[in-house]
Design a protein around this motif. Structure first.
Motif, PDB file in Angstrom:
ATOM      1  N   THR A  77       0.826  -1.209   0.000  1.00  0.00           N
ATOM      2  CA  THR A  77       0.000   0.000   0.000  1.00  0.00           C
ATOM      3  C   THR A  77       0.859   1.258   0.000  1.00  0.00           C
ATOM      4  OG1 THR A  77      -1.836  -1.116   1.122  1.00  0.00           O
ATOM      5  CG2 THR A  77      -1.766   1.287   1.264  1.00  0.00           C
ATOM      6  N   ASN A  78       1.872   1.268   0.846  1.00  0.00           N
ATOM      7  CA  ASN A  78       2.764   2.437   0.915  1.00  0.00           C
ATOM      8  C   ASN A  78       3.579   2.612  -0.358  1.00  0.00           C
ATOM      9  OD1 ASN A  78       2.898   3.861   3.754  1.00  0.00           O
ATOM     10  ND2 ASN A  78       2.553   1.713   4.155  1.00  0.00           N
ATOM     11  N   TRP A  79       4.010   1.498  -0.925  1.00  0.00           N
ATOM     12  CA  TRP A  79       4.791   1.568  -2.147  1.00  0.00           C
ATOM     13  C   TRP A  79       3.925   2.039  -3.315  1.00  0.00           C
ATOM     14  CZ3 TRP A  79       8.965   2.762  -4.170  1.00  0.00           C
ATOM     15  CH2 TRP A  79       9.475   2.261  -5.367  1.00  0.00           C
ATOM     16  N   LYS A  80       2.674   1.593  -3.390  1.00  0.00           N
ATOM     17  CA  LYS A  80       1.780   2.045  -4.465  1.00  0.00           C
ATOM     18  C   LYS A  80       1.544   3.548  -4.376  1.00  0.00           C
ATOM     19  CE  LYS A  80      -1.518  -0.995  -3.719  1.00  0.00           C
ATOM     20  NZ  LYS A  80      -2.804  -1.730  -3.845  1.00  0.00           N
ATOM     21  N   GLU A  81       1.405   4.060  -3.168  1.00  0.00           N
ATOM     22  CA  GLU A  81       1.201   5.501  -3.010  1.00  0.00           C
ATOM     23  C   GLU A  81       2.422   6.273  -3.501  1.00  0.00           C
ATOM     24  OE1 GLU A  81       0.664   8.468   0.753  1.00  0.00           O
ATOM     25  OE2 GLU A  81      -0.736   6.771   0.654  1.00  0.00           O
ATOM     26  N   ARG A  82       3.607   5.788  -3.143  1.00  0.00           N
ATOM     27  CA  ARG A  82       4.830   6.448  -3.603  1.00  0.00           C
ATOM     28  C   ARG A  82       4.960   6.354  -5.121  1.00  0.00           C
ATOM     29  NH1 ARG A  82       9.609   3.781  -0.535  1.00  0.00           N
ATOM     30  NH2 ARG A  82      10.786   4.980  -2.098  1.00  0.00           N
TER      31      ARG A  82
ATOM     32  N   LYS B 257      -4.350  20.090 -11.565  1.00  0.00           N
ATOM     33  CA  LYS B 257      -4.577  20.598 -10.201  1.00  0.00           C
ATOM     34  C   LYS B 257      -3.302  20.479  -9.369  1.00  0.00           C
ATOM     35  CE  LYS B 257      -8.337  19.551  -7.843  1.00  0.00           C
ATOM     36  NZ  LYS B 257      -9.083  20.783  -7.529  1.00  0.00           N
ATOM     37  N   PHE B 258      -2.655  19.333  -9.486  1.00  0.00           N
ATOM     38  CA  PHE B 258      -1.418  19.077  -8.739  1.00  0.00           C
ATOM     39  C   PHE B 258      -0.342  20.095  -9.124  1.00  0.00           C
ATOM     40  CE2 PHE B 258       2.773  16.914  -8.724  1.00  0.00           C
ATOM     41  CZ  PHE B 258       2.901  16.689  -7.367  1.00  0.00           C
TER      42      PHE B 258
ATOM     43  N   ARG C  73       4.627   8.862 -10.578  1.00  0.00           N
ATOM     44  CA  ARG C  73       4.004   8.951 -11.903  1.00  0.00           C
ATOM     45  C   ARG C  73       3.360  10.330 -12.101  1.00  0.00           C
ATOM     46  NH1 ARG C  73       2.562   5.552 -15.945  1.00  0.00           N
ATOM     47  NH2 ARG C  73       0.564   5.822 -17.021  1.00  0.00           N
ATOM     48  N   LEU C  74       2.740  10.833 -11.053  1.00  0.00           N
ATOM     49  CA  LEU C  74       2.095  12.145 -11.131  1.00  0.00           C
ATOM     50  C   LEU C  74       3.133  13.244 -11.372  1.00  0.00           C
ATOM     51  CD1 LEU C  74      -0.583  13.671 -10.959  1.00  0.00           C
ATOM     52  CD2 LEU C  74      -0.279  13.789  -8.475  1.00  0.00           C
ATOM     53  N   GLU C  75       4.298  13.122 -10.750  1.00  0.00           N
ATOM     54  CA  GLU C  75       5.369  14.098 -10.971  1.00  0.00           C
ATOM     55  C   GLU C  75       5.795  14.095 -12.440  1.00  0.00           C
ATOM     56  OE1 GLU C  75       6.692  16.396  -9.255  1.00  0.00           O
ATOM     57  OE2 GLU C  75       6.291  15.996  -7.135  1.00  0.00           O
ATOM     58  N   GLN C  76       5.818  12.914 -13.050  1.00  0.00           N
ATOM     59  CA  GLN C  76       6.158  12.841 -14.472  1.00  0.00           C
ATOM     60  C   GLN C  76       5.116  13.550 -15.320  1.00  0.00           C
ATOM     61  OE1 GLN C  76       6.896   8.798 -15.703  1.00  0.00           O
ATOM     62  NE2 GLN C  76       8.824   8.673 -14.599  1.00  0.00           N
ATOM     63  N   LYS C  77       3.850  13.347 -14.986  1.00  0.00           N
ATOM     64  CA  LYS C  77       2.780  14.022 -15.720  1.00  0.00           C
ATOM     65  C   LYS C  77       2.840  15.531 -15.488  1.00  0.00           C
ATOM     66  CE  LYS C  77      -0.430  10.129 -15.928  1.00  0.00           C
ATOM     67  NZ  LYS C  77      -1.792   9.628 -15.702  1.00  0.00           N
TER      68      LYS C  77
END
Length: 430
Positions: A146-151, A349-350, A156-160
């Motif tokens: 769970t923690n690894w998926k969040e990271r 938004k991010f 991935r969001l930073e790449q976007k």
């Protein structure tokens, strides 16, 4: 043997740190392994070592073979003058700094447990596996996963966000223009995404703003730039679009040179470019300040309401200009809005709030966990190993895991790979 594995061994001290000796027999005591450098230059900065009676502070360079020092031309690079220890798997030659002073060398293979080597080889000897750890994946601890998926998701969001920053720069910091380009691209999905994006880049967003007040004008702009008005159709709606586009074309000196042709082939009719462009036009006419509303909206249900739009009335009985079809309301579906949230809205938004110095991590987590998991071959394969994807956050994280870690054999940089490697080591020692 991979250099990454040697980095892992050194960083986590996965070797016998007592009785360490250089290849010349000098006793080495590690005070600090240093900070792992992921950019150019030596592999570990600011290490502290005692070699015999001398305390050293400096950098550590790691190679599979000592001769790699010369292969990479470090002997003529001033950045390596502060290297105090050369850590290698196999020592095959002496190495020197620019001033010809020799560098102490530690041959790691003399100090590594056989169980660790066996674990490493087992993890990476996976020729017929979908991922290296597929035999161990079902045993992964849920908390760790769970923690690894969040990271992984935020990575991935930073790449976007990097893509958004690039568009922001090319759009002269016009956030509304960036939103329009990204929305238009994602309205095209995979088949027409690039064509729609080229359409968005063919028009200054100021023209879109000036056309927003009138649906026919905005549809004419989009259909015209897409090349969809270049046929002979004697239908009142079509003729109105042609007339409006010709006016816009003259007024704003428009051309669609460089706009990629849109595709209909192998698309389900609801995804035809005509339908998607009409929906987008209706969205922008309905919401004159769409960007502000997106930034203010915080829940998935509120986004479903915001994007609750249909096509123009003509498209209720058509999928193309040429052929009439059975009447149906062609509104944007929730599943399509989910895709827009994942690929456009949340990244914008991010990125926007990041530029404002505001953190909305909890809001993003709430949004992503409220969206259903995507369905594709990667998610299905992971779920076959262990049911792990219950939301869009999970599916985005798993896509990133497979494409950026598993496919690239980056197991040593993966939280799961580290767990599996350590577990195997413990099991083999007991």
């Amino acid at each position: 043997m991979q250099e990454d594995f040697l980095h892992y061994i050194w960083k986590h001290k996965k070797f016998n740190i007592t009785n360490l000796k250089t290849v010349t027999g000098a006793i080495v005591t590690i005070k600090s392994v240093g900070s792992h450098n992921l950019n150019s230059g030596p592999d570990f900065f600011n290490a502290q070592l005692q070699i015999e009676d001398q305390l050293w502070a400096g950098n550590v360079e790691i190679h599979v073979k000592s001769s790699d020092w010369f292969l990479h031309n470090h002997e003529i690079d001033a950045a390596y003058n502060n290297v105090i220890l050369h850590v290698v798997w196999e020592h095959d030659t002496e190495v020197f700094r620019q001033d010809n002073t020799s560098i102490a060398t530690l041959q790691l293979k003399d100090f590594i447990d056989d169980a660790l080597l066996k674990s490493y080889k087992t993890l990476f000897n996976a020729e017929n596996r979908w991922i290296n750890c597929e035999n161990e994946f079902s045993s992964v601890d849920d908390f760790v996963l769970t923690n690894w998926k969040e990271r992984l998701y935020f990575e991935r969001l930073e790449q976007k966000a990097g893509v958004v920053d690039g568009l922001l720069q090319s759009s002269k910091n016009d956030w509304e223009a960036v939103l329009f380009k990204m929305l238009l691209k994602n309205f095209g999905l995979k088949v027409n995404g690039e064509a729609f994006f080229s359409l968005a880049n063919s028009v200054d967003f100021a023209v879109v703003r000036k056309s927003q007040h009138d649906l026919i004008s905005l549809e004419a702009l989009l259909f015209g730039q897409a090349g969809l008005l270049e046929t002979d159709v004697q239908e009142p709606y079509f003729l109105k679009l042609v007339k409006a586009y010709n006016f816009l074309k003259t007024k704003f000196k428009l051309n669609n040179v460089g706009v990629l042709p849109v595709q209909f082939f192998r698309l389900r009719p609801p995804n035809f470019p005509t339908i998607r462009l009409s929906q987008l036009a209706n969205l922008y006419v309905l919401h004159q300040n769409l960007f502000s509303k997106i930034i203010e909206t915080k829940s998935v249900e509120a986004f479903y309401e915001l994007f609750k739009v249909e096509t123009s009335s003509f498209w209720k009985t058509h999928y193309t200009f040429q052929k009439e079809s059975k009447s149906s309301t062609k509104s944007i579906s929730k599943s399509f809005i989910d895709l827009l949230l994942i690929n456009t809205i949340i990244p914008i938004k991010f990125c926007y709030t990041k530029h404002q110095g505001v953190t909305i991590q909890d809001e993003i987590l709430s949004l992503m966990t409220s969206i259903k998991s995507e369905k594709n071959s990667i998610i299905s394969a992971f779920n076959n190993l262990k049911p792990v994807s219950n939301s869009a956050l999970d599916s985005q994280a798993l896509i990133h895991l497979k494409t950026k870690y598993c496919d690239a054999n980056r197991c040593l940089k993966c939280a799961l790979g580290n767990v599996f490697l350590n577990n195997k080591l413990l099991n083999q020692k007991t």
